[in-house]
Every structure is written in C-alpha cells, then in structure tokens.
Design an enzyme around this catalytic site. Structure first.
Site, PDB file in Angstrom:
ATOM      1  N   LYS A  45      23.483 -36.111  21.766  1.00 29.25           N
ATOM      2  CA  LYS A  45      24.777 -36.491  22.456  1.00 29.25           C
ATOM      3  C   LYS A  45      25.873 -36.043  21.680  1.00 29.25           C
ATOM      4  O   LYS A  45      26.858 -35.792  22.643  1.00 29.25           O
ATOM      5  CB  LYS A  45      24.722 -37.963  22.614  1.00 29.25           C
ATOM      6  CG  LYS A  45      23.700 -38.556  23.550  1.00 29.25           C
ATOM      7  CD  LYS A  45      23.947 -38.379  24.894  1.00 29.25           C
ATOM      8  CE  LYS A  45      22.919 -39.244  25.786  1.00 29.25           C
ATOM      9  NZ  LYS A  45      23.334 -39.397  27.260  1.00 29.25           N
ATOM     10  N   ASP A  51      24.259 -46.460  26.325  1.00 31.89           N
ATOM     11  CA  ASP A  51      23.289 -47.149  25.911  1.00 31.89           C
ATOM     12  C   ASP A  51      23.154 -46.884  24.401  1.00 31.89           C
ATOM     13  O   ASP A  51      22.365 -47.506  23.679  1.00 31.89           O
ATOM     14  CB  ASP A  51      21.891 -46.658  26.385  1.00 31.89           C
ATOM     15  CG  ASP A  51      21.574 -47.058  27.762  1.00 31.89           C
ATOM     16  OD1 ASP A  51      21.662 -48.158  28.074  1.00 31.89           O
ATOM     17  OD2 ASP A  51      21.257 -46.078  28.614  1.00 31.89           O
TER      18      ASP A  51
END
Length: 412
Positions: free
Chosen positions: A87, A131
């Site tokens: 990410k 998340d």
C-alpha cells in the site's frame, strides 16, 4: 509445522464467462481505469522517493514441487518503504498527486519533501478509511509531503494496526461498524470539513484519486517483469482482493504489457467477505453485508470499487474464496520454507493469493477448473508482511524476527 501437509479445505470457484477475448485491447474492454502513461508517471515519482528500492521476487521451488506446478514466484512486499505492505506505493502516491494538483505549477517531489511549500501544505487535510495498510500509507505520505491526515478505522482493526498508523502523526477515528461504514463516515466528514478523501475505492463523481492509487501499485508489476528470469512466462496470477484496486492494477498492467499473452488472473477473497465472487456470479457489482468478520481483516470489504470492478469483470479468469484457515496455513508455509525455500514473513491479508493457490492445487476439481498442471508458472503478490507482529506470532507460533533470522541463517 515440521512436515508440510496441506489440509483439505473448502473453496468456491467461479470461472468468469465475461473474460475478454485475447485480441481485445484494455482500452476497448475497460476504458478509463488504468493506462500506460499513468503507470509510467507513478513509477518515475515513486522511484525518486527516499528509501526506494525494489522488493524481492522470491522463487518458491520447493513449494512448486510439492504442489505439482513448474514455478512459483512470490513478490515479497513486506519491506516496502519500511511500512510493511504494498500500500505504500498507492495511498502515498495519491497524496502526492493531490498536493501537486492543489498547489499548481511545477511542484516537484523533491520540493515537497524538502518542505518548500510547508506553509501551504500544513493547511491541507487528507483522510481515508482503512483496514490498516492503506491508512498507514496515506498517513506516511501526508507526513512525508507535509500535510495533515485523519484516518478512519472500523471495529475489526486491531489496536496494533491503529497504533502503527498513529505513529505517522495521523488523527485516528474508530467507527463501531464494518469497513464500508467507515468509508461512508470518512466521506461525510470530508464533505463537511473541506478535506480530501484519499480512497482506494470509487463512487459516483469520485474516480481520479483511486486511479492514482492503482497506478502507484503498478510499480510492483514493473519490478516483477524486470525481475523474472529470461523467457520466464507467467501462466497464472493468484491475487487477493479487498475493494479490488490491487488485482485491477495487476491485471491492467499485465494486459498493457503482455496483451494477448497475459496470464490467467485468479481473484481470491475470504469466504466471509466475498463481494467480488458474488459480483462475478451476478454479473454486476453486488454488496455483501454483515460483520465481515474474517481473520484477513485487510480484505474485509463488502463492496467492490466500481472502477476496479469494470476492469476485473473483463480481465479475471476466475474468482475464488478461501476460509481463514487457508490463510493461516499459507503464513506457516512461508515461515517454514518448504523444501529449502526462503523463509518469508507474510501477513494474514497478504497471503490470500497463496492460500488460494494451495487450496486449488491440492483439490482435483479446482485444479482442473483453473487449468493448473505441471507446466504452470504462478505469480503470487505477497502484499504485506507482519503488519501486526503480535497477531502474526499468535497465528504462526513464531515471532516475525525469528522467521527472518532463520532466513538469514539459511542464506549465509
């Protein structure tokens, strides 16, 4: 786990009847999702960030032999920019692009990192729902480029992940519901306060920033193609999905680079958060509801990103789901190193694709459905390391440092 013996675990597989024919171009099949120019611009920017280096592509020959396939290449994203997950190249890149667009002119990466525009960037706030890993990337990017961040998490996000994000200076807000509720809360507050949402999912009127995120993910695939052995083709890619940005970026990059020779994309999800699987069966974006209480918290998404789905609906060979037990077994498999393989730390959400491969390759019906055989050459995107070290140790039975130390001992 001393003897490697895969358990017999259930999996659902759906072969995609809408897969685009080999001769169709990406621009024709899924226009406006990702493009070569966007991937190239992202790569040029990210490769200029301090600390950039390609993550390793590890060959798992022992596991390949045990599963009866020719080769398994595992892209190990656990060391990416020290954030522990892929990410880093998505959310932070989108923060960069937003600041460059907001400031106007020829604002460079070097100028932002040096603080040349700090008097203006400190008044800019970016926010996101996460998340875990995406929020960490946005918070890290905000600190790197000099703006403020507010990160929304849901009730399933561990305290360890919350603290890891907060360590980058983000203001944290926990929502007592699931991921999709945190997305809505983030969007509502952003509209009220004039903040910019940096999301990896799309909705009506919100597309460009998620496109930046996906283009940032393409850095991984550029590295993979450079790291593959000469004449080493890939026949299958098993890749996990949350809202869909990662598999869409992988599929789009390979479609652009390899065109008709692109490999079969298998999208893997937890059985308790299977929005892509259900969307594939219904032939349209289909939400799943409830607590989405999968151990693979980074994949606990109930709604597909519509933009990513428009590509995956045409680019995916198959969709499959696996139980949480498959992810834990995949984590232990990497930590053990089958047949002399390197020992790798893989987080519970990051091993979804590997879990799918292990389940499919050891089940006769699934193996035949996915066209796996002794000539198959598999790419796995290991999208995170131990982003929650305490949870990792509980699941694997060894601390991540012990696994890495064992790997180092093997390579000396």
């Amino acid at each position: 786990m001393t003897e490697w013996k895969p358990p017999q675990l259930p999996a659902r597989i759906f072969i995609n009847p809408r897969l685009s024919p080999a001769e169709e171009s990406l621009a024709a099949a899924a226009p406006g999702v990702v493009d070569a120019e966007g991937f190239a611009r992202a790569a040029a920017a990210i490769e200029a960030w301090p600390g950039y280096q390609p993550t390793p592509l590890r060959q798992l020959d022992g596991l390949a032999g045990a599963l009866g396939v020719a080769r398994i290449a595992y892209k190990d994203e656990g060391g990416r920019f020290g954030l522990g997950a892929f990410k880093a190249v998505g959310g932070a890149y989108a923060v960069l692009r937003h600041l460059q667009d907001k400031l106007g002119g020829n604002v460079t990466v070097a100028d932002l990192i040096a603080g040349k525009y700090r008097a203006r960037t400190t008044d800019i706030t970016v926010c996101t729902a996460t998340d875990g890993n995406h929020g960490k990337s946005v918070a890290w990017g905000a600190r790197l480029f000099g703006c403020r961040s507010v990160i929304y998490i849901h009730q399933g996000v561990s305290v360890g992940r919350e603290r890891a994000i907060a360590a980058y200076g983000a203001e944290m807000r926990r929502i007592p519901d699931n991921y999709d509720a945190s997305v809505r809360a983030c969007a509502r507050d952003a509209a009220r306060n004039g903040w910019q949402v940096i999301s990896d999912t799309t909705w009506d009127g919100y597309r460009e920033i998620p496109r930046h995120v996906m283009h940032g993910y393409g850095v991984m695939m550029g590295e993979v193609l450079a790291q593959l052995l000469p004449r080493e083709d890939i026949t299958h890619v098993f890749v996990q999905a949350g809202v869909g940005g990662l598999p869409a970026a992988v599929a789009g990059y390979l479609w652009l680079e390899q065109d008709a020779l692109r490999p079969k994309i298998v999208v893997v999800e937890p059985e308790k958060a299977d929005c892509h699987f259900q969307s594939a069966k219904e032939g349209k974006p289909t939400a799943v509801t409830g607590k989405l209480d999968t151990l693979m918290a980074g994949l606990a998404c109930g709604e597909v990103s519509p933009l990513a789905w428009s590509l995956l609906d045409k680019a995916s060979f198959a969709f499959m789901t696996v139980p949480d037990e498959a992810a834990v077994f995949a984590m232990k498999t990497l930590a053990q190193g089958v047949g002399g393989d390197p020992r790798i730390v893989g987080g519970e959400a990051g091993v979804g694709g590997l879990a799918g491969l292990i389940v499919a390759a050891t089940d006769g019906d699934a193996r035949r459905a996915l066209l796996l055989d002794a000539n198959s050459k598999i790419l796995i995107i290991g999208s995170e390391g131990a982003t929650d070290p305490v949870l990792y140790a509980q699941l694997v039975g060894r601390r991540p440092e012990e696994v890495l130390a064992a790997h180092e001992a093997l390579t000396i």
